[in-house]
Design an enzyme around this catalytic site. Structure first.
Site, mmCIF file in Angstrom:
data_model
loop_
_atom_site.group_PDB
_atom_site.id
_atom_site.type_symbol
_atom_site.label_atom_id
_atom_site.label_comp_id
_atom_site.label_asym_id
_atom_site.label_seq_id
_atom_site.Cartn_x
_atom_site.Cartn_y
_atom_site.Cartn_z
ATOM 1 C CE1 TYR A 96 -3.958 1.688 -0.355
ATOM 2 C CE2 TYR A 96 -3.462 2.730 1.739
ATOM 3 C CZ TYR A 96 -4.222 2.649 0.590
ATOM 4 O OH TYR A 96 -5.229 3.539 0.383
ATOM 5 N NE ARG A 149 -7.753 13.516 -3.042
ATOM 6 C CZ ARG A 149 -7.997 13.642 -1.745
ATOM 7 N NH1 ARG A 149 -8.371 14.774 -1.233
ATOM 8 N NH2 ARG A 149 -7.886 12.601 -0.933
ATOM 9 C CE LYS A 167 -8.310 2.691 2.162
ATOM 10 N NZ LYS A 167 -8.214 4.122 2.145
ATOM 11 C CD GLU A 238 -9.225 5.042 -0.780
ATOM 12 O OE1 GLU A 238 -10.070 4.726 0.082
ATOM 13 O OE2 GLU A 238 -8.129 5.554 -0.518
ATOM 14 C CG ASP A 239 -7.321 8.146 -3.243
ATOM 15 O OD1 ASP A 239 -7.511 8.695 -2.148
ATOM 16 O OD2 ASP A 239 -6.283 7.522 -3.514
ATOM 17 C CG ASP A 261 -10.452 5.232 4.518
ATOM 18 O OD1 ASP A 261 -10.854 5.073 5.684
ATOM 19 O OD2 ASP A 261 -9.253 5.214 4.205
ATOM 20 C CG ASP A 262 -10.035 9.584 0.434
ATOM 21 O OD1 ASP A 262 -8.978 9.015 0.682
ATOM 22 O OD2 ASP A 262 -10.717 9.366 -0.583
ATOM 23 C CG ASN A 406 -0.246 12.956 4.282
ATOM 24 O OD1 ASN A 406 0.525 12.788 5.209
ATOM 25 N ND2 ASN A 406 -1.451 12.424 4.226
HETATM 26 P P1 NAI Z 1 -7.717 21.680 1.184
HETATM 27 O O1 NAI Z 1 -7.060 22.357 0.053
HETATM 28 O O2 NAI Z 1 -9.163 21.338 1.122
HETATM 29 O O3 NAI Z 1 -7.491 22.560 2.520
HETATM 30 C C1 NAI Z 1 -6.332 23.236 2.849
HETATM 31 C C2 NAI Z 1 -6.665 24.269 3.927
HETATM 32 O O4 NAI Z 1 -5.464 24.821 4.435
HETATM 33 C C3 NAI Z 1 -7.508 25.437 3.425
HETATM 34 O O5 NAI Z 1 -8.419 25.803 4.437
HETATM 35 C C4 NAI Z 1 -6.475 26.541 3.235
HETATM 36 O O6 NAI Z 1 -7.031 27.825 3.354
HETATM 37 C C5 NAI Z 1 -5.532 26.238 4.363
HETATM 38 N N1 NAI Z 1 -4.197 26.761 4.137
HETATM 39 C C6 NAI Z 1 -3.405 26.583 3.060
HETATM 40 N N2 NAI Z 1 -2.252 27.261 3.221
HETATM 41 C C7 NAI Z 1 -2.328 27.885 4.419
HETATM 42 C C8 NAI Z 1 -1.474 28.741 5.112
HETATM 43 N N3 NAI Z 1 -0.290 29.092 4.623
HETATM 44 N N4 NAI Z 1 -1.882 29.198 6.300
HETATM 45 C C9 NAI Z 1 -3.074 28.844 6.817
HETATM 46 N N5 NAI Z 1 -3.925 28.027 6.196
HETATM 47 C C10 NAI Z 1 -3.562 27.547 5.004
HETATM 48 O O7 NAI Z 1 -6.875 20.361 1.453
HETATM 49 P P2 NAI Z 1 -7.293 19.051 2.265
HETATM 50 O O8 NAI Z 1 -7.871 18.034 1.366
HETATM 51 O O9 NAI Z 1 -8.075 19.471 3.462
HETATM 52 O O10 NAI Z 1 -5.863 18.522 2.709
HETATM 53 C C11 NAI Z 1 -5.021 19.291 3.536
HETATM 54 C C12 NAI Z 1 -3.806 18.482 3.893
HETATM 55 O O11 NAI Z 1 -4.201 17.380 4.688
HETATM 56 C C13 NAI Z 1 -3.051 17.873 2.708
HETATM 57 O O12 NAI Z 1 -1.666 17.955 2.939
HETATM 58 C C14 NAI Z 1 -3.461 16.441 2.736
HETATM 59 O O13 NAI Z 1 -2.463 15.600 2.180
HETATM 60 C C15 NAI Z 1 -3.596 16.235 4.200
HETATM 61 N N6 NAI Z 1 -4.407 15.087 4.529
HETATM 62 C C16 NAI Z 1 -3.897 14.265 5.474
HETATM 63 C C17 NAI Z 1 -4.563 13.153 5.836
HETATM 64 C C18 NAI Z 1 -4.001 12.287 6.905
HETATM 65 O O14 NAI Z 1 -4.477 11.209 7.139
HETATM 66 N N7 NAI Z 1 -2.986 12.704 7.596
HETATM 67 C C19 NAI Z 1 -5.824 12.781 5.169
HETATM 68 C C20 NAI Z 1 -6.338 13.778 4.238
HETATM 69 C C21 NAI Z 1 -5.614 14.877 3.936
#
Ligand code: NAI
Length: 547
Positions: A96, A149, A167, A238-239, A261-262, A406
């Site tokens: 995975y 995605r 998965k 998924e994705d 799941d996301d 991430n």
């Molecule tokens: P998104 O684009 O929907 O949200 C990003 C958010 O961060 C927005 O509210 C944006 O305004 C804010 N942002 C961006 N730059 C900023 C800055 N410099 N200062 C303050 N706020 C800022 O993206 P999504 O889908 O919510 O993903 C966000 C992150 O979370 C990605 O890196 C993704 O890979 C990660 N993620 C991690 C998971 C995990 O299991 N750890 C699961 C899903 C997403």
């Protein structure tokens, strides 16, 4: 669909779900018409594992190791899962994430044998026939993607099929869903990835993605056929692209057994780690002030579950909302802002609470609020600066700091930095894998909020109790049970989440809690006098050859 008559000879030998390969005994070889089809030696599954592990080890890079394991899966599923079970921590990242990402990108190039279903837009008049061509009649879990995605890699077209395959391998390995009862599906609705459209190896429909109207109608037709053909199946999304993910979940989640799941799994694993951390810190979630840096789809999903948990711990919804501080690229979410989505508005603080602050950025919130928890889902690398971490560490003995973005390069801080700036007091979990950190001469593993802690348990639970829906309460039960299993509760030098080796056992525990919640929520029948834990245990498939 595979017919039920017993297989013999070549057919049995080459059936990945039933073969034992060189482990067929002499008697079995005679009985099943296999004499002469195998070399003389009769091996045990342990011998085969040793052999395949050796083969695996001789491969030169992770993609080659992935290709080797996928080929083994297509050849002998029992042996594949036995090998994986004996080497979970080493092989999980190969089967995975992260290796599966490269396998998706190079899907056409490394393609060997078909697996699962390719549900293509050009076949839209024949979706029932497509579904009926599945390899097994009974299916417990479908994982479906449209490849738009894939991880952090964007639109991979049908290359995204690597994700449902990978998965579902984990649904089996960790959640004990029988391999014959899993079905990976990719919806081939075209791709907007120009590289793929021009790639001679690309195997999907060479067409740009269809319009939203065509898309939703096609998905609707697909879901209708799935529900008619497999009314009890768990359909896991998924994705999907952010723009489609929530609308699809919202449309189907109250009508069938389904989850994304996301969105939901990510929230559950983060809240699970948080629940463990809050207990280690000696201050339950409902007594904490929580800052979420990044208010996108992931951040809002996590906050929704945190809010529900605070309410479950005794707060009113309004009280819970006041304890949550969400920040996006324009600063703190407040009710005087006009640029917020409906989901974000639910997390806007009253503007009068911050009048006179001088600013509405992260540093201002940390300065003015008694913050104990700082979460990052912002993609803003390095946003948790030394100043921020030190300010937080000055407020509380056990600051809880989760840089969850991430990939690694996007993390809001490196765990080693957080350890250094908090004198090793911070309780940390990350989104991406990080090497262990050094604290006062000790090496400490860092918990990674990997969804694998949650989704196999959801699959196992709903299969065991024949649930008809996945409720928010069930996801929260999964999160809380994961949190209770935090090794840091025993010794705070240990990580907030369990080791991968312990996943099958912990998954059984989580699945039992989820199954119980399903019964309580009225979405699963009361099991007749049976002990739920025993029922869950009995449902598990294990990789052993039949005697
Ligand atoms: P998104 O684009 O929907 O949200 C990003 C958010 O961060 C927005 O509210 C944006 O305004 C804010 N942002 C961006 N730059 C900023 C800055 N410099 N200062 C303050 N706020 C800022 O993206 P999504 O889908 O919510 O993903 C966000 C992150 O979370 C990605 O890196 C993704 O890979 C990660 N993620 C991690 C998971 C995990 O299991 N750890 C699961 C899903 C997403």
């Amino acid at each position: 669909m595979s017919e039920q008559r017993p297989r013999r000879g070549q057919e049995l030998l080459l059936d990945p779900l039933r073969t034992k390969g060189t482990a067929f005994s002499q008697d079995e070889r005679r009985e099943h018409g296999m004499l002469g089809l195998l070399p003389a030696a009769v091996k045990t599954i342990a011998d085969q594992c040793e052999h395949t592990y050796h083969e695996f080890s001789t491969r030169h890079n992770d993609l080659d190791r992935h290709i080797y394991l996928r080929a083994l899966q297509d050849r002998n599923e029992t042996l594949f899962y036995r090998l994986l079970l004996d080497n979970i921590a080493e092989m999980l990242p190969i089967v995975y994430t992260p290796t599966v990402g490269e396998a998706c990108q190079r899907f056409g190039e490394i393609y060997r044998r078909p697996r699962g279903l390719f549900v293509s837009y050009p076949d839209r008049e024949h979706l029932r026939e497509v579904l009926r061509n599945r390899r097994a009649e009974e299916v417990d879990v479908i994982v479906v993607t449209d490849g738009q995605r894939i991880l952090g890699l964007g639109d991979q077209g049908i290359g995204g099929m690597g994700i449902p395959i990978g998965k579902l391998s984990l649904y089996t390995l960790i959640g004990g869903i029988a391999p014959a009862r899993t079905l990976p599906i990719v919806l081939d609705v075209g791709t907007d990835n120009a590289d793929l459209l021009n790639d001679p190896y690309y195997l999907g429909w060479r067409h740009e993605r269809i319009s939203d109207d065509e898309y939703y109608a096609f998905v609707d037709e697909f879901v209708t056929v799935v529900r008619e053909e497999l009314p009890d199946v768990l359909l896991q999304w998924e994705d999907f692209a952010t723009a489609h993910a929530l609308p699809l979940l919202t449309r189907y989640r109250d009508e069938m057994l389904t989850f994304n799941d996301d969105i939901q799994g990510t929230a559950a694993v983060a809240v699970g780690a948080l629940h463990g951390a809050a207990q280690v810190a000696g201050r339950p979630l409902a007594q904490q002030q929580v800052v979420m840096f990044g208010a996108g789809s992931a951040g809002i999903g996590v906050l929704q579950m945190i809010r529900q948990e605070m309410v479950a711990q005794g707060l009113s919804d309004a009280e819970a909302a006041l304890r949550i501080w969400a920040i996006d690229i324009n600063g703190l979410l407040t009710d005087d802002r006009t640029d917020l989505s409906a989901a974000q508005r639910r997390f806007a603080q009253p503007a009068e609470r911050v009048t006179g602050w001088g600013g509405r950025q992260l540093a201002d919130v940390i300065q003015h609020v008694d913050v104990g928890i700082l979460l990052g889902l912002s993609t803003a690398a390095g946003a948790f600066t030394e100043e921020i971490v030190r300010a937080l560490a000055a407020k509380t003995d056990s600051p809880i700091i989760f840089p969850l973005s991430n990939p690694t390069s996007r993390a809001e801080a490196h765990p080693q930095q957080i350890a250094d700036w908090s004198d090793g007091r911070a309780l940390v979990a990350t989104g991406s894998p990080f090497p262990p950190v050094q604290v006062g001469g000790h090496t400490r593993k860092v918990a990674q909020c990997n969804n694998v802690y949650i989704f196999p348990a959801i699959g196992l639970a709903v299969t065991a109790v024949r649930a008809t829906r996945v409720t928010d309460n069930m996801m929260r039960a999964a999160a809380m049970t994961l949190g209770e299993a935090s090794p840091a509760l025993v010794d705070r030098g240990l990580p907030l989440l369990p080791d991968y080796e312990d996943l099958p056992e912990i998954t059984t525990r989580i699945a039992t809690a989820v199954a119980l919640q399903a019964v309580r929520d009225g979405v699963a029948p009361e099991p007749a006098g049976a002990d739920l834990a025993a029922l869950v245990e009995r449902t598990r498939w294990t990789p052993d050859y039949p005697g």
